[in-house]
Write an enzyme that holds these catalytic residues in place. Structure first.
Site, PDB file in Angstrom:
ATOM      1  N   ASP A   1       0.724  -1.114   0.105  1.00  7.69           N
ATOM      2  CA  ASP A   1       0.079   0.043  -0.123  1.00  7.69           C
ATOM      3  C   ASP A   1       0.823   1.367  -0.118  1.00  7.69           C
ATOM      4  OD1 ASP A   1      -2.309   1.550  -0.028  1.00  7.69           O
ATOM      5  OD2 ASP A   1      -3.200   0.489   1.593  1.00  7.69           O
TER       6      ASP A   1
ATOM      7  N   ASP B   1     -10.783   2.381  -3.376  1.00 10.43           N
ATOM      8  CA  ASP B   1     -11.160   1.243  -2.806  1.00 10.43           C
ATOM      9  C   ASP B   1     -12.739   0.876  -3.199  1.00 10.43           C
ATOM     10  OD1 ASP B   1      -8.943   1.630  -1.683  1.00 10.43           O
ATOM     11  OD2 ASP B   1      -9.688   1.724   0.434  1.00 10.43           O
TER      12      ASP B   1
HETATM   13  C1  GAL Z   1      -6.413   1.280   1.541  1.00 14.43           C
HETATM   14  C2  GAL Z   1      -6.152   0.285   0.515  1.00 14.43           C
HETATM   15  C3  GAL Z   1      -7.205  -0.849   0.607  1.00 14.43           C
HETATM   16  C4  GAL Z   1      -6.808  -1.718   1.961  1.00 14.43           C
HETATM   17  C5  GAL Z   1      -6.856  -0.334   2.987  1.00 14.43           C
HETATM   18  C6  GAL Z   1      -6.121  -1.005   4.432  1.00 14.43           C
HETATM   19  O1  GAL Z   1      -5.674   2.289   1.135  1.00 14.43           O
HETATM   20  O2  GAL Z   1      -6.347   0.753  -0.888  1.00 14.43           O
HETATM   21  O3  GAL Z   1      -7.576  -1.994  -0.303  1.00 14.43           O
HETATM   22  O4  GAL Z   1      -5.808  -2.272   1.681  1.00 14.43           O
HETATM   23  O5  GAL Z   1      -5.852   0.718   2.690  1.00 14.43           O
HETATM   24  O6  GAL Z   1      -5.855  -0.204   5.181  1.00 14.43           O
END
Ligand code: GAL
Length: 432
Positions: free
Chosen positions: A170, A231
């Site tokens: 991430d 997301d």
């Molecule tokens: C987001 C990411 C998600 C998930 C989340 C976890 O930024 O895009 O898919 O991994 O963080 O905190």
């Protein structure tokens, strides 16, 4: 990270432009040379359904713990998921203990993962499956657990020592875009140096877009797949916004996809609460057209037969996994209908017809085969099968004929066109 769709709902571009892209542009860029993800990754990822639930006292069955992943691995084998091609059981954020150990290594939360990740990986491997894990290029993960910045080599080696097979990396809490880009590249090389085969799933472009257009040629050289957009949520609004973003930006992204590297529109939320049946069909059909990684985020222990049948549909999965590895695109938007298409191996094509309307009943839409473009399978003739929402053989069609479809609001009809020479009188039924 939250990127907004910005309310932009641009239509598709024209056929000729798209075809030129497909014929000339694809695979211009070198893929990450780790031999992995030759077709889009398939598996299960905890985030959308289970998020950062760390309360195992109150919710032992849905907190982020080794039990969740072991149970999911069990079901993946017993209920046909593995056989359908879903292979990776992936941990997302919130698996870590709040601190690194005394040697600077990441450690799993000891209460929730009493056997550590290594034991979990052995368990998952004993089922013939693979284990994915999550970390972050910056100082902290998005949920505030230790980030990998300053620890890339140690973390890559730790994951390899544990037997991890995929890393979702991430991009939260990174000081600058320069650090972010350097970090994503560095981690790719660090993973390679471990000598273990680890699929590398990036969010590099998602975090780059607010600053400038990402360099997809570079990204493809370092990552096996990459998230471009916000997301996914368990809602039609969210799935729709991903499709709109993709069609609006397809000229910038589809060239980059091909064996070894894929655009990742995020998880499949089929089998949860937020999508109607037709919307679930749309997600499955369009994720197949987009050559997207098929990472389900749902509860495989409790899933309807209908959702399971859709997710395990071998003909739709075959489109997603087609070895030619060309990403499909939106060919045109005509009123409330969008037509998408994807070239497949053996001169076959997939065509998806989406009804964008959220009111009223089914829309009839007729596709003039010639309007699909010169390259399409139906010259001089083809056999057409409707795969979704139900499987139906539609018969032989000629270059000058039309395919009639009827599409439910927010739904999609997915077709497969196979090139055939028609020979018998009954086969020319759609040709006249
Ligand atoms: C987001 C990411 C998600 C998930 C989340 C976890 O930024 O895009 O898919 O991994 O963080 O905190």
């Amino acid at each position: 990270m939250k990127l907004r769709s910005g309310g932009r709902r641009l239509g598709c571009v024209f056929a000729r432009r798209c075809l030129a892209l497909v014929l000339c542009g694809i695979l211009g860029a070198e893929a990450l040379d780790n031999g992995l993800a030759r077709t889009p990754t398939m598996g299960w990822l905890h985030w959308e359904r289970f998020m950062c639930n760390v309360d195992c006292q109150e919710e032992p069955d849905s907190c982020i713990s080794e039990q969740l992943f072991m149970q999911m691995a069990d079901v993946m084998v017993s209920d046909g998921w593995k056989e359908a091609g879903y292979e990776y059981v992936c941990i997302d954020d919130c698996w870590m203990a709040p601190q690194r150990d005394s040697s600077g290594r990441l450690q799993a939360d000891p209460q929730r993962f009493p056997g550590g990740i290594e034991r979990l990986a052995s368990y998952v491997h004993s089922k013939g499956l693979k284990l994915g894990i999550y970390a972050d290029v910056g100082n902290q993960t998005c949920a505030g657990f230790p980030g990998s910045f300053g620890y890339y080599d140690i973390d890559a080696q730790t994951f390899a020592d544990w037997g991890v097979d995929l890393l979702k990396f991430d991009g939260c809490h990174c000081d600058s875009i320069k650090h972010l880009v350097k970090g994503y590249k560095y981690m790719s090389l660090a993973l390679n140096r471990t000598g273990r085969s680890i699929v590398y799933s990036c969010e590099w472009p998602l975090y780059t877009w607010p600053f400038h257009k990402p360099n997809y040629t570079k990204i493809r050289q370092y990552c096996n797949h990459w998230r471009n957009f916000a997301d996914v949520y368990d809602s039609w609004e969210s799935v729709k916004s991903i499709l709109d973003w993709t069609s609006s930006n397809q000229e910038k992204i589809i060239n980059a996809a091909g064996p070894g590297g894929w655009n990742d529109p995020d998880m499949l939320v089929i089998g949860n609460f937020g999508l109607s049946w037709d919307q679930q069909v749309t997600q499955m059909a369009l994720w197949a057209i987009m050559a997207a990684p098929l990472l389900m985020s749902n509860d495989l222990r409790h899933i309807s037969l209908q959702a399971k049948t859709l997710l395990q549909d071998k003909d739709v999965i075959a489109i997603n996994q087609d070895p030619l590895g060309k990403q499909g695109y939106c060919l045109r938007k005509e009123g409330n209908i969008e037509v998408w298409q994807r070239p497949l191996s053996n001169l076959a094509w997939a065509v998806a017809v989406r009804n964008l309307k959220e009111i009223g009943g089914p829309l009839s839409y007729t596709i003039a085969i010639a309007s699909l473009g010169q390259g399409v399978a139906c010259n001089p003739g083809c056999f057409v099968t409707q795969l979704l929402p139900e499987k139906m053989k539609l018969g032989f069609y000629g270059w000058t004929s039309n395919i009639r479809t009827r599409v439910n609001p927010t739904g999609t009809v997915l077709l497969r066109l196979e090139q055939r020479i028609y020979t018998t009188p009954e086969t020319i039924i759609h040709i006249l």
